[in-house]
Scaffold this motif. Structure first.
Motif: not given
Length: 264
Positions: A24-37, A107-111
């Motif tokens: 639930r912490w990850i779900a609210r993380h800005p990195a996930l919310r703003r990610a293009d991928d 070449g994908r990179r995880p957020v």
């Protein structure tokens, strides 16, 4: 031949809802919310696909297009997870063989990389290299979430590490009902900190202050453990501790800058 898999096979212990607090912490993380991928890696998912599938279910409430890939060194665990995935009918999840090198196609990179209960079996000296390998695979602005928890997910801690391998924060997440002392979390600290909970170290001072304010806040117990927890954290903040994410205190969480607990 493919690249060598980096790491050791974990014990594989897992269970339903064990990682709900960090999810639930990850779900609210800005990195996930703003990610293009919005690609998220669950590294070392263990003997069952359950926590990877749960991670996807929780994240897709925030990002319907999220993709989660579970990685394991043990090929039998990967095969079992793929069978579980096929039976579930879930889309947006995949499983593969891999370790700290985090192999991904094209070449994908995880957020975000979630690596829970992975490094606890390693020597502390191995942490820096493991962080470097995992964080080095992140997309710009991505984060590594590395930590540990008890067997049923009621006591959990994790470090947030940036793509340039700089640890940024430490988060504690506790089930407050029936909690005797917050320092129970010291038994579940990330490997980078767990051996430093001794007098003279910052993390020891943090737990001492947290326990002290928890005891002082006992007078708030009739109003419930959440009120007691908030009172304790409020007192710590007033005494000079930099505590972040105040809105999440109600969940039994507290986050501090890594500098506040970093080994001397």
């Amino acid at each position: 031949m493919g690249a060598a898999v980096v790491g050791q096979v974990t014990r594989g212990t897992t269970g339903t809802n064990r990682l709900r607090r960090v999810d639930r912490w990850i779900a609210r993380h800005p990195a996930l919310r703003r990610a293009d991928d919005p690609l998220v890696i669950d590294l070392g998912f263990g003997a069952s696909a359950v926590t990877t599938l749960e991670l996807h279910a929780r994240l897709r409430r925030e990002r319907a297009d999220v993709q989660v890939r579970g990685l394991e060194i043990d090929a039998d665990r990967v095969a079992r997870a793929q069978e579980q995935l096929a039976a579930s009918g879930v889309t947006g999840v995949s499983f593969g063989r891999g370790g700290f090198e985090i192999p991904l196609p094209a070449g994908r990179r995880p957020v975000i990389v979630r690596a829970m209960n992975v490094l606890r079996q390693y020597d502390e000296a191995a942490v820096t290299d493991a962080w470097r390998r995992m964080a080095g695979r992140l997309a710009p602005g991505g984060v590594l979430v590395e930590g540990t928890c008890d067997e049923i997910g009621r006591v959990m801690t994790w470090a947030q590490v940036s793509a340039d391998t700089v640890p940024q924060t430490l988060t504690l997440s506790l089930r407050l009902a029936g909690l005797e002392r917050p320092s129970i979390a010291a038994e579940r600290l990330p490997k980078a900190l767990i051996h430093h909970n001794v007098p003279g170290e910052r993390v020891h001072a943090f737990f001492a202050a947290l326990d002290r304010e928890w005891e002082r806040a006992a007078v708030q117990s009739p109003f419930g453990p959440v009120v007691r927890w908030r009172t304790a954290l409020g007192a710590m903040a007033q005494s000079g501790w930099e505590l972040r994410d105040r809105a999440r205190w109600r969940l039994g969480e507290v986050t501090v800058p890594w500098s506040a607990v970093a080994p001397s």
